[in-house]
Design an enzyme around this catalytic site. Structure first.
Site, mmCIF file in Angstrom:
data_model
loop_
_atom_site.group_PDB
_atom_site.id
_atom_site.type_symbol
_atom_site.label_atom_id
_atom_site.label_comp_id
_atom_site.label_asym_id
_atom_site.label_seq_id
_atom_site.Cartn_x
_atom_site.Cartn_y
_atom_site.Cartn_z
ATOM 1 N N CYS A 175 41.239 38.297 34.986
ATOM 2 C CA CYS A 175 42.329 39.195 35.380
ATOM 3 C C CYS A 175 43.272 39.487 34.207
ATOM 4 O O CYS A 175 42.897 40.251 33.331
ATOM 5 C CB CYS A 175 43.048 38.642 36.608
ATOM 6 N N HIS A 228 38.790 37.907 40.825
ATOM 7 C CA HIS A 228 38.968 36.457 40.968
ATOM 8 C C HIS A 228 37.723 35.740 41.485
ATOM 9 O O HIS A 228 37.541 35.614 42.692
ATOM 10 C CB HIS A 228 40.169 36.182 41.875
ATOM 11 N N GLU A 264 37.291 32.703 41.510
ATOM 12 C CA GLU A 264 37.721 31.456 42.168
ATOM 13 C C GLU A 264 38.146 31.701 43.614
ATOM 14 O O GLU A 264 38.461 30.753 44.339
ATOM 15 C CB GLU A 264 38.874 30.822 41.375
HETATM 16 N N1 LIG Z 1 46.005 38.599 38.786
HETATM 17 C C1 LIG Z 1 46.330 38.993 37.571
HETATM 18 O O1 LIG Z 1 46.078 38.344 36.570
HETATM 19 C C2 LIG Z 1 47.107 40.265 37.471
HETATM 20 C C3 LIG Z 1 46.953 40.934 36.141
HETATM 21 C C4 LIG Z 1 48.051 41.948 35.843
HETATM 22 N N2 LIG Z 1 49.286 41.331 35.943
HETATM 23 C C5 LIG Z 1 47.926 43.130 36.768
HETATM 24 O O2 LIG Z 1 48.709 43.284 37.696
HETATM 25 O O3 LIG Z 1 47.048 43.937 36.569
#
Ligand SMILES: NC(=O)CC[C@H](N)C(=O)O
Length: 427
Positions: free
Chosen positions: A315, A399, A401
């Protein structure tokens, strides 16, 4: 890259107001708690059905939504995002990537399983607040240790219910993400709250330094055996992984440990040179809140590590890797938040249903030749994963996880083990 709009065309909706040059405020300055009140606490149990509206959510487009409050009282500004997960509100509340945001749950019934000790994804709730349709009047779950209302009040997090979450979601899908102010303070006028929402912004702000750990620490917890699955094929070797904490979720650490990793978690500003001195088998760049283009120091750290050690980004980590490889990130219309996002895994030629939480994405057209797009979000065609074999790089925009969400992508942790394996064998 253009992101296809999934918005539903709504007649007579107010236009999205685009304002330039908003001052940048830090996120955690506005909430004021109701401490000092001599009233008996009313949090914890859901309010009686006849409770009247005592809160307002004012959006920057000028719309005002009256609601009933639970959790903390006060006034808080943030960006409103909607999450389509049916379950897992506690993991969502404790995901540090929601710092600065109000999470609006599209599932109308929230609070029915209470909260418990095991479902925490970090040490606190960093989000701005919770917006729901209906707060369950009872909790029913064998693991429940507290009600949602009491839990939020203890953490000084505001919540509202009895608000038309479907209407707000349609507006966000149509107009894009909106800044909002949530308030229980009668002394504040609608105009003041509107002005507050219009003079605040989340773009261009470094949020990861507020949620990262302060010093390195070792992580040893695996997924509990009752909950573990997919244990075939793990090769029993131990890999030392340094995990950069940009707001890391515990389940990333648990899953890596279950796959045989010994993990040292380090703060977001930990120097690359110190990481290399630890002689890790691999480095993980974690998820984290906010605008990935607002943290150039983290991109520099990633650049310094590239080519020296196998790396894996999740992410925010994926967005930092995209920039370190020469690409750029952009803000999406309303992002992806929920546990029902179909992703095509191009390497394995299969579709995975995934858990997602991001408002930004990497523009694949900005990446240099040789960088491979490995995963594509099937809702809008956006880039969901990257690899660069020459430098032992892999990353996912979503994600693996889960927590909460489906486990289809858990195999990505095995992919990381396989990325680390050759160097380990030659050592
Ligand atoms: N879950 C995250 O790592 C979010 C990544 C980043 N902050 C976004 O909103 O795109």
């Amino acid at each position: 890259m253009a992101v296809t709009s999934m918005g539903i065309a709504l007649p007579n909706q107010p236009a999205f107001l685009v304002r330039e040059n908003r001052p940048k405020f830090r996120v955690f300055t506005v909430r004021c708690s109701s401490s000092g009140s001599s009233q008996a606490p009313t949090v914890g149990l859901a309010e009686r059905p006849w409770k009247t509206s005592d809160a307002r959510l004012v959006l920057e487009d000028g719309s005002i939504w009256r609601a009933k409050s639970f959790g903390a009282s006060g006034t808080q500004v943030g960006e409103v995002v909607f999450n389509t997960s049916l379950t897992g509100y506690q993991e969502i509340l404790t995901d540090p990537s929601y710092a600065g945001q109000f999470v609006l749950m599209t599932n109308p019934h929230i609070g029915n399983t209470g909260v418990n000790f095991d479902d925490e994804e970090s040490k606190q709730c960093f989000l701005a607040g919770l917006v729901i349709r209906s707060l369950s009047i009872s909790t029913s779950n064998w693991r429940c240790t507290n009600t949602l209302g009491e839990y939020l009040a203890e953490r000084n997090i505001m919540g509202i219910y009895d608000v038309d979450t479907r209407a707000i979601t349609r507006r966000l899908r149509h107009d894009g993400s909106l800044i909002g102010v949530l308030s229980t303070e009668k002394s504040k006028t609608d105009e003041e709250l509107l002005e507050m929402s219009r003079s605040w912004d989340i773009v261009g702000v470094d949020l990861i330094s507020d949620v990262s750990c302060n010093a390195p620490y070792e992580w040893v917890d695996k997924t509990k055996s009752d909950w573990d699955f997919n244990s075939d094929g793990r090769n029993g070797k131990t890999y030392h992984v340094v995990a950069y904490d940009f707001g890391i979720k515990h389940n990333i650490l648990r899953r890596l440990t279950s796959y045989g990793c010994k993990i040292t978690v380090v703060p977001s500003k930990w120097p690359a040179s110190e990481t290399l001195k630890m002689k890790p088998d691999g480095v993980l760049f974690s998820n984290g809140p906010g605008d990935p283009s607002a943290v150039p120091y983290a991109v520099e750290t990633v650049k310094e590590l590239l080519g020296n050690v196998p790396v894996y980004g999740i992410c925010m980590g994926h967005q930092l890797l995209g920039q370190a490889l020469g690409g750029r990130t952009f803000k999406m219309k309303f992002g992806h938040h929920g546990g029902n996002h179909p992703v095509r895994n191009l390497r394995k030629n299969r579709v995975e249903i995934s858990a997602q939480n991001h408002n930004y994405a990497v523009d694949p057209a900005s990446l240099p030749e040789g960088v491979e797009v490995t995963h594509v979000n099937l809702n809008d065609g956006s880039c969901a994963g990257l690899a660069y074999a020459r430098l032992n790089v892999m990353s996912l925009q979503y994600h693996p996880e889960a927590s909460p969400g489906p486990h289809d992508s858990d195999c990505a942790f095995m992919d990381f083990i396989e990325l680390m394996q050759p160097a380990k064998q030659n050592a």
